[in-house]
Design a protein around this motif. Structure first.
Motif, PDB file in Angstrom:
ATOM      1  N   GLN A   1       0.819  -1.196   0.098  1.00 50.33           N
ATOM      2  CA  GLN A   1       0.002   0.038  -0.010  1.00 50.33           C
ATOM      3  C   GLN A   1       0.834   1.289  -0.047  1.00 50.33           C
ATOM      4  OE1 GLN A   1      -2.733  -0.658   3.412  1.00 50.33           O
ATOM      5  NE2 GLN A   1      -4.152  -1.441   2.180  1.00 50.33           N
ATOM      6  N   VAL A   2       0.346   2.355  -0.663  1.00 52.21           N
ATOM      7  CA  VAL A   2       0.960   3.530  -0.517  1.00 52.21           C
ATOM      8  C   VAL A   2       1.133   4.188   1.303  1.00 52.21           C
ATOM      9  CG1 VAL A   2       0.884   5.929  -1.377  1.00 52.21           C
ATOM     10  CG2 VAL A   2       0.096   4.155  -2.794  1.00 52.21           C
ATOM     11  N   ARG A   3       2.180   4.810   1.059  1.00 48.30           N
ATOM     12  CA  ARG A   3       2.673   5.150   2.569  1.00 48.30           C
ATOM     13  C   ARG A   3       2.646   6.835   2.425  1.00 48.30           C
ATOM     14  NH1 ARG A   3       3.875   1.777   6.531  1.00 48.30           N
ATOM     15  NH2 ARG A   3       4.008  -0.642   5.966  1.00 48.30           N
ATOM     16  N   PHE A   4       2.346   7.658   3.121  1.00 45.92           N
ATOM     17  CA  PHE A   4       2.276   9.045   3.201  1.00 45.92           C
ATOM     18  C   PHE A   4       3.114   9.582   4.171  1.00 45.92           C
ATOM     19  CE2 PHE A   4      -0.549   9.504  -0.336  1.00 45.92           C
ATOM     20  CZ  PHE A   4      -1.488   8.706  -0.278  1.00 45.92           C
ATOM     21  N   VAL A   5       3.594  10.942   4.007  1.00 45.81           N
ATOM     22  CA  VAL A   5       4.050  11.966   5.242  1.00 45.81           C
ATOM     23  C   VAL A   5       3.133  12.985   5.049  1.00 45.81           C
ATOM     24  CG1 VAL A   5       6.020  13.218   5.811  1.00 45.81           C
ATOM     25  CG2 VAL A   5       6.509  11.161   4.873  1.00 45.81           C
ATOM     26  N   GLU A   6       2.460  13.234   6.055  1.00 43.12           N
ATOM     27  CA  GLU A   6       1.298  14.469   6.161  1.00 43.12           C
ATOM     28  C   GLU A   6       2.172  15.584   6.584  1.00 43.12           C
ATOM     29  OE1 GLU A   6      -0.972  10.530   6.965  1.00 43.12           O
ATOM     30  OE2 GLU A   6       0.933  11.526   7.673  1.00 43.12           O
ATOM     31  N   SER A   7       1.644  16.743   6.210  1.00 47.03           N
ATOM     32  CA  SER A   7       2.149  18.065   6.914  1.00 47.03           C
ATOM     33  C   SER A   7       1.228  19.339   6.740  1.00 47.03           C
ATOM     34  CB  SER A   7       3.710  18.361   6.077  1.00 47.03           C
ATOM     35  OG  SER A   7       3.274  18.618   4.621  1.00 47.03           O
ATOM     36  N   GLY A   8       1.543  20.150   7.320  1.00 44.41           N
ATOM     37  CA  GLY A   8       0.774  21.606   7.331  1.00 44.41           C
ATOM     38  C   GLY A   8      -0.273  21.920   8.487  1.00 44.41           C
ATOM     39  N   GLY A   9      -0.206  21.048   9.390  1.00 47.59           N
ATOM     40  CA  GLY A   9      -0.971  21.290  10.483  1.00 47.59           C
ATOM     41  C   GLY A   9      -0.431  22.338  11.422  1.00 47.59           C
ATOM     42  N   GLY A  10      -1.171  22.604  12.452  1.00 47.05           N
ATOM     43  CA  GLY A  10      -0.811  23.889  13.125  1.00 47.05           C
ATOM     44  C   GLY A  10      -2.068  24.224  14.070  1.00 47.05           C
ATOM     45  N   SER A  11      -1.819  25.463  14.730  1.00 48.35           N
ATOM     46  CA  SER A  11      -2.597  26.211  15.649  1.00 48.35           C
ATOM     47  C   SER A  11      -3.153  26.976  15.120  1.00 48.35           C
ATOM     48  CB  SER A  11      -2.130  26.161  17.046  1.00 48.35           C
ATOM     49  OG  SER A  11      -1.591  25.007  17.767  1.00 48.35           O
ATOM     50  N   VAL A  12      -4.655  27.078  14.670  1.00 47.63           N
ATOM     51  CA  VAL A  12      -5.138  28.553  14.289  1.00 47.63           C
ATOM     52  C   VAL A  12      -6.355  28.872  15.314  1.00 47.63           C
ATOM     53  CG1 VAL A  12      -4.494  28.105  11.974  1.00 47.63           C
ATOM     54  CG2 VAL A  12      -6.714  27.160  12.706  1.00 47.63           C
ATOM     55  N   GLN A  13      -6.970  29.948  15.242  1.00 51.74           N
ATOM     56  CA  GLN A  13      -8.279  30.468  15.730  1.00 51.74           C
ATOM     57  C   GLN A  13      -9.284  29.850  14.789  1.00 51.74           C
ATOM     58  OE1 GLN A  13      -7.745  34.626  16.526  1.00 51.74           O
ATOM     59  NE2 GLN A  13      -7.051  34.079  18.631  1.00 51.74           N
ATOM     60  N   ALA A  14     -10.350  29.801  15.389  1.00 51.70           N
ATOM     61  CA  ALA A  14     -11.548  29.462  14.629  1.00 51.70           C
ATOM     62  C   ALA A  14     -11.856  30.633  13.625  1.00 51.70           C
ATOM     63  CB  ALA A  14     -12.846  29.718  15.635  1.00 51.70           C
ATOM     64  N   GLY A  15     -12.131  30.041  12.388  1.00 49.73           N
ATOM     65  CA  GLY A  15     -12.528  31.005  11.202  1.00 49.73           C
ATOM     66  C   GLY A  15     -11.296  31.068  10.285  1.00 49.73           C
ATOM     67  N   GLY A  16     -10.179  30.484  10.871  1.00 49.01           N
ATOM     68  CA  GLY A  16      -8.861  30.482  10.082  1.00 49.01           C
ATOM     69  C   GLY A  16      -8.792  29.338   9.017  1.00 49.01           C
ATOM     70  N   SER A  17      -7.651  29.389   8.407  1.00 47.15           N
ATOM     71  CA  SER A  17      -7.489  28.300   7.357  1.00 47.15           C
ATOM     72  C   SER A  17      -5.979  27.629   7.661  1.00 47.15           C
ATOM     73  CB  SER A  17      -7.537  29.015   5.973  1.00 47.15           C
ATOM     74  OG  SER A  17      -8.802  29.885   5.646  1.00 47.15           O
ATOM     75  N   LEU A  18      -6.119  26.574   6.866  1.00 45.98           N
ATOM     76  CA  LEU A  18      -4.835  25.717   6.928  1.00 45.98           C
ATOM     77  C   LEU A  18      -4.948  24.742   5.569  1.00 45.98           C
ATOM     78  CD1 LEU A  18      -4.622  24.178  10.613  1.00 45.98           C
ATOM     79  CD2 LEU A  18      -3.107  25.877   9.302  1.00 45.98           C
ATOM     80  N   ARG A  19      -3.702  24.498   5.290  1.00 43.91           N
ATOM     81  CA  ARG A  19      -3.669  23.534   3.940  1.00 43.91           C
ATOM     82  C   ARG A  19      -2.931  22.444   4.342  1.00 43.91           C
ATOM     83  NH1 ARG A  19      -0.668  24.186  -1.795  1.00 43.91           N
ATOM     84  NH2 ARG A  19      -2.295  23.278  -3.164  1.00 43.91           N
ATOM     85  N   LEU A  20      -3.329  21.481   4.369  1.00 42.73           N
ATOM     86  CA  LEU A  20      -2.404  19.990   4.747  1.00 42.73           C
ATOM     87  C   LEU A  20      -2.038  19.308   3.330  1.00 42.73           C
ATOM     88  CD1 LEU A  20      -5.081  18.542   7.173  1.00 42.73           C
ATOM     89  CD2 LEU A  20      -3.237  20.291   7.409  1.00 42.73           C
ATOM     90  N   SER A  21      -0.868  18.848   3.528  1.00 40.72           N
ATOM     91  CA  SER A  21      -0.409  17.965   2.393  1.00 40.72           C
ATOM     92  C   SER A  21      -0.020  16.799   2.804  1.00 40.72           C
ATOM     93  CB  SER A  21       0.861  18.748   1.781  1.00 40.72           C
ATOM     94  OG  SER A  21       0.618  19.999   1.294  1.00 40.72           O
TER      95      SER A  21
END
Length: 126
Positions: A1-21
């Motif tokens: 199976q394909v294995r992944f490395v996830e990134s892009g997380g963090g701490s934000v306030q409600a209403g904010g945005s993040l882009r995960l990869s």
């Protein structure tokens, strides 16, 4: 199976945005059913969004209109754009992928995918 490395997380306030990869190594993205999942300690892993090899997308009701799943096959990268984040979106987020046999769904991914990575943590404060 394909294995992944996830990134892009963090701490934000409600209403904010993040882009995960998440980047896959060693396998092609073509003909894959792929998805994003999230999990909090002591709770079951929850499907968030999936994208089939033909580009069709499915979202869990709680993120419809706020999250967008996309991919770049030539970069072996899957994305999750998260807008208008809410505290209940806080979790560790994971990627999954399987060969697309015409039944791409979050349920299929959750049942058959076994190679979960470390995930990326998202924390949304109110």
């Amino acid at each position: 199976q394909v294995r992944f490395v996830e990134s892009g997380g963090g701490s934000v306030q409600a209403g904010g945005s993040l882009r995960l990869s998440c980047v896959a190594s060693g396998r092609t993205f073509s003909s894959r059913c792929m998805g994003w999942f999230r999990q909090n300690p002591g709770k079951e892993r929850e499907g968030v969004a999936s994208i089939a090899s033909d580009g069709s997308r499915l979202y869990v009701d709680s993120v419809k209109g706020r999250f967008t799943i996309s991919k770049e096959d030539n970069k072996n990268t899957l994305y999750l754009q998260m807008n208008t984040l809410k505290p209940e979106d806080s979790a560790t987020y994971y990627c999954a992928a399987l060969r697309d046999l015409g039944t791409c769904s979050l349920a299929t991914l959750k049942y058959y995918y076994k190679s979960w990575g470390q995930g990326t943590q998202v924390t949304v404060s109110s």
